[in-house]
Design a protein around this motif. Structure first.
Motif, PDB file in Angstrom:
ATOM      1  N   ILE A  84       0.839  -1.203   0.000  1.00  0.00           N
ATOM      2  CA  ILE A  84       0.000   0.000   0.000  1.00  0.00           C
ATOM      3  C   ILE A  84       0.873   1.252   0.000  1.00  0.00           C
ATOM      4  O   ILE A  84       0.602   2.219  -0.718  1.00  0.00           O
ATOM      5  CB  ILE A  84      -0.940  -0.013   1.222  1.00  0.00           C
ATOM      6  CG1 ILE A  84      -1.951  -1.153   1.085  1.00  0.00           C
ATOM      7  CG2 ILE A  84      -1.668   1.326   1.367  1.00  0.00           C
ATOM      8  CD1 ILE A  84      -2.786  -1.383   2.320  1.00  0.00           C
ATOM      9  N   GLU A  85       1.949   1.240   0.808  1.00  0.00           N
ATOM     10  CA  GLU A  85       2.861   2.383   0.855  1.00  0.00           C
ATOM     11  C   GLU A  85       3.517   2.616  -0.505  1.00  0.00           C
ATOM     12  O   GLU A  85       3.652   3.762  -0.959  1.00  0.00           O
ATOM     13  CB  GLU A  85       3.926   2.137   1.918  1.00  0.00           C
ATOM     14  CG  GLU A  85       4.968   3.247   2.051  1.00  0.00           C
ATOM     15  CD  GLU A  85       4.379   4.554   2.564  1.00  0.00           C
ATOM     16  OE1 GLU A  85       4.987   5.606   2.307  1.00  0.00           O
ATOM     17  OE2 GLU A  85       3.311   4.509   3.207  1.00  0.00           O
ATOM     18  N   LYS A  86       3.892   1.535  -1.184  1.00  0.00           N
ATOM     19  CA  LYS A  86       4.520   1.652  -2.506  1.00  0.00           C
ATOM     20  C   LYS A  86       3.549   2.260  -3.508  1.00  0.00           C
ATOM     21  O   LYS A  86       3.917   3.133  -4.304  1.00  0.00           O
ATOM     22  CB  LYS A  86       4.979   0.279  -2.977  1.00  0.00           C
ATOM     23  CG  LYS A  86       5.705   0.296  -4.317  1.00  0.00           C
ATOM     24  CD  LYS A  86       6.201  -1.096  -4.695  1.00  0.00           C
ATOM     25  CE  LYS A  86       6.919  -1.068  -6.043  1.00  0.00           C
ATOM     26  NZ  LYS A  86       7.403  -2.421  -6.428  1.00  0.00           N
ATOM     27  N   LEU A  87       2.292   1.804  -3.493  1.00  0.00           N
ATOM     28  CA  LEU A  87       1.299   2.346  -4.412  1.00  0.00           C
ATOM     29  C   LEU A  87       1.008   3.803  -4.085  1.00  0.00           C
ATOM     30  O   LEU A  87       0.833   4.624  -4.983  1.00  0.00           O
ATOM     31  CB  LEU A  87       0.009   1.521  -4.326  1.00  0.00           C
ATOM     32  CG  LEU A  87      -1.114   1.939  -5.279  1.00  0.00           C
ATOM     33  CD1 LEU A  87      -0.681   1.716  -6.726  1.00  0.00           C
ATOM     34  CD2 LEU A  87      -2.390   1.162  -4.981  1.00  0.00           C
ATOM     35  N   ARG A  88       0.979   4.145  -2.807  1.00  0.00           N
ATOM     36  CA  ARG A  88       0.701   5.513  -2.371  1.00  0.00           C
ATOM     37  C   ARG A  88       1.723   6.482  -2.967  1.00  0.00           C
ATOM     38  O   ARG A  88       1.392   7.605  -3.336  1.00  0.00           O
ATOM     39  CB  ARG A  88       0.730   5.578  -0.847  1.00  0.00           C
ATOM     40  CG  ARG A  88       0.368   6.932  -0.259  1.00  0.00           C
ATOM     41  CD  ARG A  88       0.541   6.913   1.250  1.00  0.00           C
ATOM     42  NE  ARG A  88      -0.455   6.085   1.893  1.00  0.00           N
ATOM     43  CZ  ARG A  88      -0.192   5.181   2.821  1.00  0.00           C
ATOM     44  NH1 ARG A  88       1.052   4.953   3.187  1.00  0.00           N
ATOM     45  NH2 ARG A  88      -1.173   4.481   3.366  1.00  0.00           N
TER      46      ARG A  88
ATOM     47  N   ARG B 266      -1.919   0.809  14.691  1.00  0.00           N
ATOM     48  CA  ARG B 266      -2.422  -0.536  14.956  1.00  0.00           C
ATOM     49  C   ARG B 266      -2.779  -1.148  13.616  1.00  0.00           C
ATOM     50  O   ARG B 266      -3.728  -0.731  12.973  1.00  0.00           O
ATOM     51  CB  ARG B 266      -3.653  -0.510  15.852  1.00  0.00           C
ATOM     52  CG  ARG B 266      -3.367  -0.136  17.309  1.00  0.00           C
ATOM     53  CD  ARG B 266      -4.604  -0.353  18.173  1.00  0.00           C
ATOM     54  NE  ARG B 266      -4.343  -0.096  19.583  1.00  0.00           N
ATOM     55  CZ  ARG B 266      -4.567   1.068  20.174  1.00  0.00           C
ATOM     56  NH1 ARG B 266      -5.043   2.067  19.467  1.00  0.00           N
ATOM     57  NH2 ARG B 266      -4.320   1.233  21.462  1.00  0.00           N
ATOM     58  N   GLY B 267      -1.987  -2.138  13.179  1.00  0.00           N
ATOM     59  CA  GLY B 267      -2.202  -2.698  11.850  1.00  0.00           C
ATOM     60  C   GLY B 267      -1.960  -1.625  10.811  1.00  0.00           C
ATOM     61  O   GLY B 267      -0.903  -1.001  10.773  1.00  0.00           O
ATOM     62  N   MET B 268      -2.960  -1.383   9.956  1.00  0.00           N
ATOM     63  CA  MET B 268      -2.820  -0.355   8.920  1.00  0.00           C
ATOM     64  C   MET B 268      -3.496   0.951   9.320  1.00  0.00           C
ATOM     65  O   MET B 268      -3.594   1.874   8.526  1.00  0.00           O
ATOM     66  CB  MET B 268      -3.418  -0.859   7.595  1.00  0.00           C
ATOM     67  CG  MET B 268      -2.599  -1.969   6.959  1.00  0.00           C
ATOM     68  SD  MET B 268      -3.237  -2.498   5.358  1.00  0.00           S
ATOM     69  CE  MET B 268      -4.736  -3.319   5.854  1.00  0.00           C
ATOM     70  N   ASN B 269      -3.964   1.035  10.543  1.00  0.00           N
ATOM     71  CA  ASN B 269      -4.614   2.252  11.031  1.00  0.00           C
ATOM     72  C   ASN B 269      -3.620   3.121  11.794  1.00  0.00           C
ATOM     73  O   ASN B 269      -2.890   2.622  12.653  1.00  0.00           O
ATOM     74  CB  ASN B 269      -5.792   1.906  11.937  1.00  0.00           C
ATOM     75  CG  ASN B 269      -6.908   1.230  11.179  1.00  0.00           C
ATOM     76  OD1 ASN B 269      -7.198   1.607  10.049  1.00  0.00           O
ATOM     77  ND2 ASN B 269      -7.529   0.233  11.782  1.00  0.00           N
ATOM     78  N   THR B 270      -3.608   4.405  11.486  1.00  0.00           N
ATOM     79  CA  THR B 270      -2.718   5.358  12.145  1.00  0.00           C
ATOM     80  C   THR B 270      -3.539   6.484  12.748  1.00  0.00           C
ATOM     81  O   THR B 270      -4.473   6.977  12.119  1.00  0.00           O
ATOM     82  CB  THR B 270      -1.703   5.946  11.134  1.00  0.00           C
ATOM     83  OG1 THR B 270      -0.975   4.881  10.532  1.00  0.00           O
ATOM     84  CG2 THR B 270      -0.733   6.876  11.833  1.00  0.00           C
ATOM     85  N   LYS B 271      -3.185   6.891  13.961  1.00  0.00           N
ATOM     86  CA  LYS B 271      -3.937   7.940  14.650  1.00  0.00           C
ATOM     87  C   LYS B 271      -2.973   8.874  15.373  1.00  0.00           C
ATOM     88  O   LYS B 271      -2.126   8.437  16.135  1.00  0.00           O
ATOM     89  CB  LYS B 271      -4.906   7.308  15.652  1.00  0.00           C
ATOM     90  CG  LYS B 271      -5.713   8.316  16.452  1.00  0.00           C
ATOM     91  CD  LYS B 271      -6.615   7.603  17.449  1.00  0.00           C
ATOM     92  CE  LYS B 271      -7.415   8.586  18.286  1.00  0.00           C
ATOM     93  NZ  LYS B 271      -8.271   7.896  19.281  1.00  0.00           N
ATOM     94  N   ALA B 272      -3.095  10.175  15.110  1.00  0.00           N
ATOM     95  CA  ALA B 272      -2.290  11.166  15.816  1.00  0.00           C
ATOM     96  C   ALA B 272      -2.867  11.365  17.210  1.00  0.00           C
ATOM     97  O   ALA B 272      -4.079  11.508  17.378  1.00  0.00           O
ATOM     98  CB  ALA B 272      -2.287  12.487  15.053  1.00  0.00           C
ATOM     99  N   VAL B 273      -2.004  11.370  18.229  1.00  0.00           N
ATOM    100  CA  VAL B 273      -2.480  11.445  19.611  1.00  0.00           C
ATOM    101  C   VAL B 273      -1.899  12.611  20.399  1.00  0.00           C
ATOM    102  O   VAL B 273      -2.351  12.885  21.511  1.00  0.00           O
ATOM    103  CB  VAL B 273      -2.176  10.129  20.358  1.00  0.00           C
ATOM    104  CG1 VAL B 273      -2.961   8.979  19.754  1.00  0.00           C
ATOM    105  CG2 VAL B 273      -0.683   9.806  20.349  1.00  0.00           C
ATOM    106  N   GLY B 274      -0.900  13.290  19.884  1.00  0.00           N
ATOM    107  CA  GLY B 274      -0.330  14.401  20.634  1.00  0.00           C
ATOM    108  C   GLY B 274       0.943  14.921  19.995  1.00  0.00           C
ATOM    109  O   GLY B 274       1.314  14.523  18.885  1.00  0.00           O
TER     110      GLY B 274
END
Length: 335
Positions: free
Chosen positions: A110-114, A280-288
């Motif tokens: 996915i990163e390569k295609l992105r 977590r897996g392919m999910n990314t979340k900004a927290v601070g």
């Protein structure tokens, strides 16, 4: 060889069985499906934790769930971090490296295609979901792309009162081209329009002007909801070299604003601002975010990020992270 104690084997079987529960599948994704646990909480069942093994596409996941479910529910086991598995504990332990390798392979694809998609390249995939505002198609393992209504040829549309709706069916093979990537939604947008026809229709006429991303009304994952959009609106985005560049540009613009307010004698700050995110897996979340001195070591930066997660409750006491990476000004902690 030693004979296995039948009583001990029966006890182990009962203990193992007690770790499983029945959960209702609610949303399908190429990388797995979301399930609703007893009590209403949602968790994610990664495709690599399906038993038997399943292809990483929305259609394959949907078919597997329909085949494996009993009375509309799946038998799963809680493995922490809002994830569940269909594998027994000893199966997961034996296949640990295999499971991690498959997840990494999907993420790398996915990163390569992105970073390297070609808007002129024709691809073939299967319709994975039909919505009122467009369709989703499978692209590669673990990834779907959105084709909005305006990017569908008229032969694939029909009138439904005052609106149009797609006539394509789930599972149907289609040809398409990926035309852009949205950093805000972390999603790809594709078209089924021929290149020449799309040019004549003026698809490029508004090039250079801000363009509102079209999104099908599709339930977001817990890690992507409104919080991700809020961070994106401030200049933050998913972790990649391009995202890091955008973040640096935003930070520089903010620094310049502060300097202009203080006048020509403004003193340059000796600190660096880092965005901290969890993956977590392919999910990314900004927290601070963290403001640290420029001369601190990489080890100290990573430790500060971990301490921030522990302080805010994202990393529970005794829970171990799976690694910390720093890309430009973005710290990503894998959980």
């Amino acid at each position: 060889a030693f004979d296995e104690d039948p009583d001990l084997a029966a006890l182990e079987a009962r203990l193992e069985e007690g770790t499983f529960l029945m959960a209702k599948p609610v949303r399908f994704r190429p990388g797995g499906c979301f399930v609703r646990l007893p009590g209403g909480q949602e968790a994610f069942l990664p495709v690599e934790h399906f038993s038997p093994s399943t292809e990483a596409s929305t259609n394959a996941v949907r078919q597997a769930v329909n085949k494996l479910s009993r009375d509309g529910k799946l038998r799963v086991r809680d493995i922490g971090s809002d994830r569940v598995s269909m594998l027994k504990a000893h199966e997961e332990a034996l296949r640990g490296q295999e499971l991690d390798a498959r997840r990494r392979k999907m993420e790398e694809g996915i990163e390569k295609l992105r970073e390297n998609y070609n808007p002129n390249k024709v691809m073939v995939g299967f319709v994975s979901s039909v919505q009122k505002n467009g369709i989703f198609v499978s692209v590669i393992d673990g990834l779907d792309a959105l084709i909005p209504l305006k990017e569908l040829p008229s032969k694939f549309l029909e009138e439904d009162g005052e609106v149009q709706k797609p006539t394509l069916a789930v599972g149907q093979a289609v040809q398409f081209r990926i035309i852009r990537y949205s950093w805000q939604s972390d999603g790809f947008v594709a078209t089924m329009m021929p290149l020449a026809a799309r040019s004549r229709s003026g698809a490029g006429a508004d090039r250079g002007r801000p363009r509102q991303e079209e999104e099908v009304e599709r339930p977001p994952s817990p890690d992507r909801s409104e919080g991700a959009k809020v961070w994106a609106s401030k200049g933050y985005s998913v972790v990649s070299s391009e995202a890091a560049l955008e973040l640096n540009q935003w930070l520089r613009s903010k620094m310049e604003d502060k300097k202009s307010k203080k006048g020509s004698k403004a003193v340059v700050k000796s600190t660096v601002t880092y965005l901290v995110s969890i993956a977590r897996g392919m999910n990314t979340k900004a927290v601070g975010s963290l403001d640290l001195e420029k001369n601190v070591s990489e080890k100290e930066v990573k430790q500060a990020a971990v301490e921030l997660l522990q302080k805010d409750g994202h990393l529970k006491a005794g829970e171990q992270h799976k690694g910390v990476t720093i890309t430009k000004n973005i710290i990503s902690v894998k959980l």
